[in-house]
Every structure is written in structure tokens, then in C-alpha cells.
Design a protein around this motif. Sequence first.
Motif, PDB file in Angstrom:
ATOM      1  N   ASP A   1       0.823  -1.203   0.000  1.00  0.00           N
ATOM      2  CA  ASP A   1       0.000   0.000   0.000  1.00  0.00           C
ATOM      3  C   ASP A   1       0.866   1.266   0.000  1.00  0.00           C
ATOM      4  O   ASP A   1       0.848   2.024   0.962  1.00  0.00           O
ATOM      5  N   PRO A   2       1.582   1.538  -1.064  1.00  0.00           N
ATOM      6  CA  PRO A   2       1.680   0.839  -2.349  1.00  0.00           C
ATOM      7  C   PRO A   2       2.838  -0.161  -2.325  1.00  0.00           C
ATOM      8  O   PRO A   2       3.675  -0.101  -1.424  1.00  0.00           O
ATOM      9  N   PRO A   3       2.943  -1.058  -3.331  1.00  0.00           N
ATOM     10  CA  PRO A   3       4.090  -1.978  -3.364  1.00  0.00           C
ATOM     11  C   PRO A   3       5.404  -1.227  -3.504  1.00  0.00           C
ATOM     12  O   PRO A   3       6.408  -1.618  -2.930  1.00  0.00           O
TER      13      PRO A   3
ATOM     14  N   VAL B   1       3.701   2.539  -8.453  1.00  0.00           N
ATOM     15  CA  VAL B   1       3.324   1.180  -8.851  1.00  0.00           C
ATOM     16  C   VAL B   1       1.893   0.927  -8.358  1.00  0.00           C
ATOM     17  O   VAL B   1       1.566   1.256  -7.215  1.00  0.00           O
ATOM     18  N   GLY B   2       1.057   0.364  -9.215  1.00  0.00           N
ATOM     19  CA  GLY B   2      -0.355   0.145  -8.893  1.00  0.00           C
ATOM     20  C   GLY B   2      -0.565  -0.759  -7.690  1.00  0.00           C
ATOM     21  O   GLY B   2       0.264  -1.611  -7.375  1.00  0.00           O
ATOM     22  N   GLU B   3      -1.715  -0.553  -7.020  1.00  0.00           N
ATOM     23  CA  GLU B   3      -2.015  -1.275  -5.777  1.00  0.00           C
ATOM     24  C   GLU B   3      -3.110  -2.316  -5.971  1.00  0.00           C
ATOM     25  O   GLU B   3      -3.906  -2.206  -6.888  1.00  0.00           O
ATOM     26  N   PRO B   4      -3.177  -3.298  -5.066  1.00  0.00           N
ATOM     27  CA  PRO B   4      -4.192  -4.335  -5.206  1.00  0.00           C
ATOM     28  C   PRO B   4      -5.589  -3.913  -4.752  1.00  0.00           C
ATOM     29  O   PRO B   4      -6.573  -4.509  -5.146  1.00  0.00           O
ATOM     30  N   ARG B   5      -5.684  -2.884  -3.875  1.00  0.00           N
ATOM     31  CA  ARG B   5      -6.982  -2.519  -3.302  1.00  0.00           C
ATOM     32  C   ARG B   5      -7.422  -1.134  -3.773  1.00  0.00           C
ATOM     33  O   ARG B   5      -6.606  -0.248  -3.972  1.00  0.00           O
TER      34      ARG B   5
END
Lengths: 275, 273
Positions: free
Chosen positions: A125-127, A131-135
Amino acid sequence: MSQADLRLPQRGMGATSRRDAWWLEPLIVFLVLSAFIVYTTWAAFQGVNYFASQGGAHYLSPFYSPLLYGQNGEPYWIGLAPPSWWPAWSPFAFSPAFLILAGPALMRFTCYYYRGAYYKAFWLDPPSCAVGEPRKSYIGERRFPLIMQNVHRYVFYPAAAFVIVLAWDAIQATRFVQEDGTTRFGIGLGTVVLALNAFLLGGYTFGCHCARHQIGGYLNSLARRPIRAKCYGCVSALNRRHMTWAWISLFWVALTDVYVRLVAQDIITDPRILF
Amino acid sequence: MTEARDATFRIWRGDHATGAFRDYRTRVTHGMVVLDAVHQVQSESAPDLACRWNCKAGKCGSCSAEINGRPRLMCMTRLETLDLDQPVTVEPLRAFPSIRDLVTDVSWNFRVKAKIPPFRPRTPDAPDGTWRIDQADVERVQEFRKCIECFLCQDVCHVLRDHHKHDEFAGPRHFVYQAALDMHPLDVEERLRQVKDENGIGYCNITRCCTKVCPEHIAITDNAIIPLKERVVDEFYDPLTRLFRIFRAKRKSDRMDGRPEPDASALPPKGAP
């Protein structure tokens, strides 16, 4: 806040144009912190081999210091272990580490540096940056449970006391009891390991952002308070390398416990010079 | 890179609704920056390519973009630092809507900034209406004055970029601005409730991405955001500090070394510090 009609696209987990190994840093953080948690938990459950007295030495593992309850011949503070109030129905045997480990653990858990690091490594949150996040949902530290991170200043004071105790342990590690009962001053490898441990933990603890705020950061004017300004300057200097202090002290505190265990079990012999 | 060579630039073409990357090949030489290459592409093969720029010296903050996925100033990114064997990706800021190609609409930032109460100095120290400040106290806030409003920190902040909390979170740039005002030794305005509620500093989870991309090397996280978070804790969360305040009136005047807040009738007109 200005209402925004930005209509921005949502990017998926891991979406990025970055070409570098952005995943490497969070992966290392994940592995190192996980390994530390596993080792600390194992060491805390042991309840033995935390004090090395071979050859009159006085080496106490930092995971067990201050030793509130201990055995005969150990530098306990209150009494013999296990204490009478320790529940008989307890699912695990008494280990003095259980009584004190929450202090330093909470210091690291609520530390501003570690928070950013483990939010990335464990919660993605974030990785990594950009970079895009999963949630899609996000509450940050604005509401429960993460608003409780604001307790950091309250765990700083016990953590600072722990550093003083560990420094005392390092001083004690210079005293070697002889067979005739006398004490000689000396420096063993264990003395150096324990002293470095107290030094590194001091650099980490007294350079934290909370200490910086309390020592003078909350003021807008320090010019008419020269002592406070000097202290603020010193803490700020430590704070600029807070990440470095955090990782080195984490590594060293585990290594100190390993060293004491090895000496306590006669697996290695502690080299020393007695004066 | 010592000799001229061909390189491919993969540039975003389109607006916030539709768009795609398009490859442009151009000849680059030693000393060029990404902005030079974009201008060269404009002159050679894409005269309609939209790109905002101004000073070409890293001081106006206009040419912010994402180069190979990293928020950077195009004018300060030398081609020698990039792998030219692969296409160099150039795309607009992702935290704000694209107007066209590399140009984004960053006006939201100015609307947020306009809502932050401006500098309000204490009563003048001297009869001639002037103030006295120690240099040591000025240095702390001067760091924040280096901000060129390139909004790279806003772009990389995941609260805006991924979670689109533009209605509840002001972003690192505005915390730097509020820190510059709130930590100023002369300022007496109270902004901490706005920092906490309206500007949502609690959303920041200290990823430090803003600090990493700042072209002026402002320690945004360590010197602006975390100190503001600690002041918010002082003001709203710490029960002991609040109890202590009952006895000592530890508010803005205390942070100002106990100097009095200004008499409203004696205040000079509002303005920038």
C-alpha cells in the motif's frame, strides 16, 4: 477541499512503466522483517540460554533485559522465575522475555520509518512508488485501527529506558567474577557486542521523529534556547540517518542474542582480555 | 554516450479519455535532456505534440512528466542516465487529468492552496512596524521555500495517484506549504485543524515517495509531513499534552516561544511571508 472531477483511471496491482527492479526493496524488507519476527518469537519462547556466565562473564541477551524474573545466579530484578502469579493454565512455559518484549516491539511497530516500509512490503500500500495497488479502498492512518499509530510518543519513553538498561548491561559485561569471588575488569568479545548493541539502539531510539519533536520540533523558535537548540540539532543529525540506524540496530540486536546463546551453550568460547 | 545515436521515445498521445503510446525515433547527442528530445520529435515528426515547458533549468516546474515510469522533470533528466537501447517512455502525470499528450490539468492544486489561510504575523517587534527574527529560526522554513510547484510529489503520492482522494487529501506539496507557514517564527495563524480534517494528513502513510522524487531535494516527509503529524497529535490526540495545555496554554503562542498573539487592530495587512 476543492471538489475534483478528475476522472482518473484506476490502475491495477503492479501496473507501472518503471523498468527498474522496484519489487526488490519491498521484497528484502519483507524477508528481513519476517526473519526477525520469526527469530525473536523463537528466542522469546526458549526461556533458557539467555544469560552467559561462563568464566565469570555477565552477558545478558537484549531480548531478556531487563530480566524481571530469573534463576539463581542470574541478574534478575524482582525475583525467581516463574513468579507465583504466572497462571498455571498458561499454554506455554514462563519466559521472562514475554514481560518486556512488547516495549521495543511497539517502538519499531509504530516507528515512522518502519511504518512506511512495512506498509509497502506487507500490505502493498503501495508496493513501491508509482506502482499500482491491489486494493481500491483506503483509509490510511485517519481512522481505527491505524490511527492508533499516533501512540508512538508513548512507546518512545519506555524504549529510551530500555536503551539505558542495555547500556548498564554493557557496563556489567566488563566485570568478570573470578573463582575466588573477586571481580576483575575486562573486555571480551561479548562486551563489545553488548556495547555496540546499546550504542546502535541508542542511535535508533534517540534519533526517532518523536524524540525530535519532543526535544524542540514543536517550537517555532529555538534561537533563545541554546541548549534545546543544540539537542534538537543532535537529534536531527541522528534522524537524517534514521533508516540506517533502524536496520543496523535491528540486525545487531538479533546477532547479540545469537552470540549470548552460543556462549551460554559453550558452542563458542568468548575471547577476552582481563586487566 | 559520447557519440550521436538514434533512440526511440515512446510518448503518450491523447487526452484523459482516450490515448495510446506512440514510438518516435530521433537522433540524440551527448548532453541532451529528455525535453530536448521531445522538442526534436516535435520539430521532426510530431508538430502537434503538446508539451508544457518554460525555463529549461529545473526552476519553473512546468515540464513534469513520467519518464520510464518515474515522475521527473524532463529538463533535468539527462539521456546519459537512461538506457537508450530500449524505448524511453514519456507520459503525463498520472495523478491529474491529461488535457492533451504530455500536458495535464494541475489547477486543482491551486484551488487547494487558495483555501489555506495565508501568513499572519504577530504584533511588530519594533515601533516602526518591523520584526526581528534570528537566522537560526529562519533556516528551518527556508527549505520549504525551495518548492517550485512541479507537483511531482503530488503525482507519486499513492493517496492521490491510486486512491484519488483529491476531495479529502491535500497532498505533500500543500503540507510543505502549510509547514512553511505553521513553523514560521512570526506566524500566529492556527492551521492544524485544517491540516487534520480538511487536508487529511492522516491519509499519509509515510511511503516517502514524495521525498524521493523532489527535484529540490526537500525532505518533505521528515521535515514537513511528520512534524505536522506530531503537531496534530499534540493538538488533538495526546491526552497528556491536552491536560498539560490546561495549565500552560500550549498553543500557537507557546510554539512561538511565548510571544503574544497580535492585537487584531494592530495587524498589518495579510500577505505572503
